[in-house]
Design a protein around this motif. Structure first.
Motif, short mmCIF file in Angstrom:
data_model
loop_
_atom_site.label_atom_id
_atom_site.label_comp_id
_atom_site.label_asym_id
_atom_site.label_seq_id
_atom_site.Cartn_x
_atom_site.Cartn_y
_atom_site.Cartn_z
N VAL A 137 24.25 -25.07 31.69
CA VAL A 137 24.53 -25.12 30.57
C VAL A 137 24.52 -24.13 29.38
CG1 VAL A 137 24.73 -27.26 29.25
CG2 VAL A 137 24.12 -27.89 31.29
N THR A 138 24.00 -23.71 29.60
CA THR A 138 23.34 -22.57 28.17
C THR A 138 24.69 -21.72 29.31
OG1 THR A 138 21.28 -22.82 28.43
CG2 THR A 138 22.47 -20.76 27.35
N ALA A 155 24.68 -20.38 20.80
CA ALA A 155 24.72 -20.95 22.09
C ALA A 155 23.21 -20.87 22.79
CB ALA A 155 25.54 -21.18 22.73
N PHE A 172 15.12 -24.11 27.50
CA PHE A 172 14.77 -23.25 28.33
C PHE A 172 13.22 -23.44 28.60
CE2 PHE A 172 13.15 -20.56 32.01
CZ PHE A 172 14.38 -20.96 33.03
N CYS A 204 27.59 -25.28 21.35
CA CYS A 204 29.25 -24.28 21.61
C CYS A 204 29.86 -24.96 20.85
CB CYS A 204 28.91 -24.24 22.93
SG CYS A 204 29.85 -25.34 23.02
N ALA A 256 27.90 -23.32 27.83
CA ALA A 256 28.01 -23.28 26.29
C ALA A 256 28.27 -21.55 25.68
CB ALA A 256 27.09 -23.49 25.79
N VAL A 264 19.61 -26.40 32.53
CA VAL A 264 19.47 -25.49 31.32
C VAL A 264 20.40 -25.01 30.83
CG1 VAL A 264 17.90 -25.39 29.47
CG2 VAL A 264 17.75 -27.33 30.88
N PRO A 286 21.61 -27.12 24.53
CA PRO A 286 23.45 -25.49 24.30
C PRO A 286 23.88 -26.71 23.85
CG PRO A 286 21.93 -26.09 25.97
CD PRO A 286 21.27 -26.30 24.97
N SER A 332 19.63 -30.32 28.59
CA SER A 332 20.10 -29.37 28.65
C SER A 332 21.16 -29.59 27.20
CB SER A 332 21.55 -28.97 29.60
OG SER A 332 21.76 -30.75 29.91
N GLY A 359 19.60 -22.32 24.09
CA GLY A 359 19.75 -22.47 25.69
C GLY A 359 18.43 -22.27 25.63
#
Length: 339
Positions: free
Chosen positions: A73-74, A37, A45, A29, A77, A70, A25, A22, A41
């Motif tokens: 957070v993506t 992003a 993943f 950003c 982001a 992940v 990403p 994670s 991401g």
């Protein structure tokens, strides 16, 4: 993410680095677009999925948590990149408005006035700003003389800019019409009294360069102009009596008395604000303007003033703590006078 994958492969499934994918990403950003992003991401993943399969952990709770981390957070982001792009567009709009205000408030001054050559420099203490509480203007009068103002508004921020606009507007209106410089100062005082509240004030120097190159000065509590003679002699054109700044006439003694300075071919006069002389270096020493005046000997007045400005910024070894405005008048003797 490649480093995370390598470390995980070398360490084996016992340690568990899957959630660290994670990081990709999260950093994407910071400066990239929403698409970047999302792409980073998705790559994170996919790497997390492949490493979990390689480690034989695809059906474990640890892998599920890592994949969810992940993905979460993506999404965050992508949202952060969207908000950052919106803020950057708003900032660009604000800067364009500020630049328009700067062009109106501190418009370009005439580069030549009779036999005088004029150069100006403005360095704002505010980051990314081109205007603050300092002001300057040069006005050519119908009689052939040139009237100049350099001033410094108490305080900073938008209120200081507004006060500077009042002073400049009053000066531009009064300078071509009033018969004497004292009347111009009185107009500025009245304009400020209608605007200011409490003990706000503006220090300023008003100068009138006559056709015979005699300079009449009015000093409203402002640092005195610096004279650099053609033979290299340096001195300050100080008034015999101090006077209160503009806006404080009712609280102090009488206004300033005019005093005169004679200029000869090759002489220069530098008007400046206290952001120049009060600039400090790392040891707390003030900028030695009188000792650095030799930098103004360049044949081109704009280059000379820029050299002095760079030296000033170098003295502080960082951003200035206060706005610094400088206006250089040089008596040239290179042909017929021009308007």
């Amino acid at each position: 993410m490649a480093a995370v994958a390598l470390v995980d492969l070398l360490a084996g499934p016992e340690i568990g680095f899957l959630a660290l994918f994670s990081i990709g990403p999260a950093f994407a950003c910071v400066s990239g677009t929403v698409r970047r992003a999302l792409v980073v991401g998705a790559l994170g993943f996919l790497l997390c999925l492949c490493i979990a399969w390689y480690d034989g952990m695809l059906d474990t709770r640890r892998a599920a948590v890592a994949l969810a981390t992940v993905a979460g957070v993506t999404g965050a982001a992508a949202l952060a990149a969207t908000l950052r792009g919106r803020f950057e567009r708003e900032l660009a709009d604000v800067r364009s408005v500020a630049e328009a205000a700067q062009r109106v408030l501190l418009r370009p001054v005439p580069r030549r006035a009779g036999r005088m050559r004029v150069a100006v420099s403005y360095t704002s203490a505010a980051a990314e700003a081109r205007i603050g509480g300092d002001l300057y203007e040069v006005v050519l009068t119908p009689s052939g003389s040139t009237r100049v103002i350099v001033g410094d508004v108490q305080g900073k921020g938008l209120e200081a800019v507004e006060t500077a606009a009042v002073v400049l507007g009053a000066f531009r209106e009064a300078a071509p019409d009033e018969p004497v410089l004292e009347a111009v100062g009185a107009r500025l005082e009245r304009a400020l009294n209608r605007r200011l509240e409490g003990e706000e004030f503006v220090t300023a120097v008003l100068a009138e360069v006559d056709t015979d190159h005699t300079v009449t000065l009015l000093d409203y509590g402002h640092p005195p102009p610096l004279l650099l003679r053609g033979d290299g002699a340096v001195q300050f054109a100080e008034p015999s009596l101090t006077a209160p700044p503009l806006g404080l006439a009712a609280l102090g003694p009488d206004g300033p008395r005019p005093y005169r300075v004679e200029l000869a071919p090759g002489d220069q006069m530098l008007l400046y604000t206290d952001g120049v002389t009060e600039a400090r270096d790392a040891r707390g020493c003030f900028y030695p303007l009188e000792r650095r005046a030799f930098l103004l000997k360049d044949d081109d007045p704009d280059s000379a003033l820029e050299a002095l400005r760079r030296d000033l910024v170098g003295h502080t070894a960082g951003p200035l703590k206060d706005d610094a405005a400088m206006l250089l008048l040089r008596y040239r003797d290179d042909g017929p006078a021009t308007r």
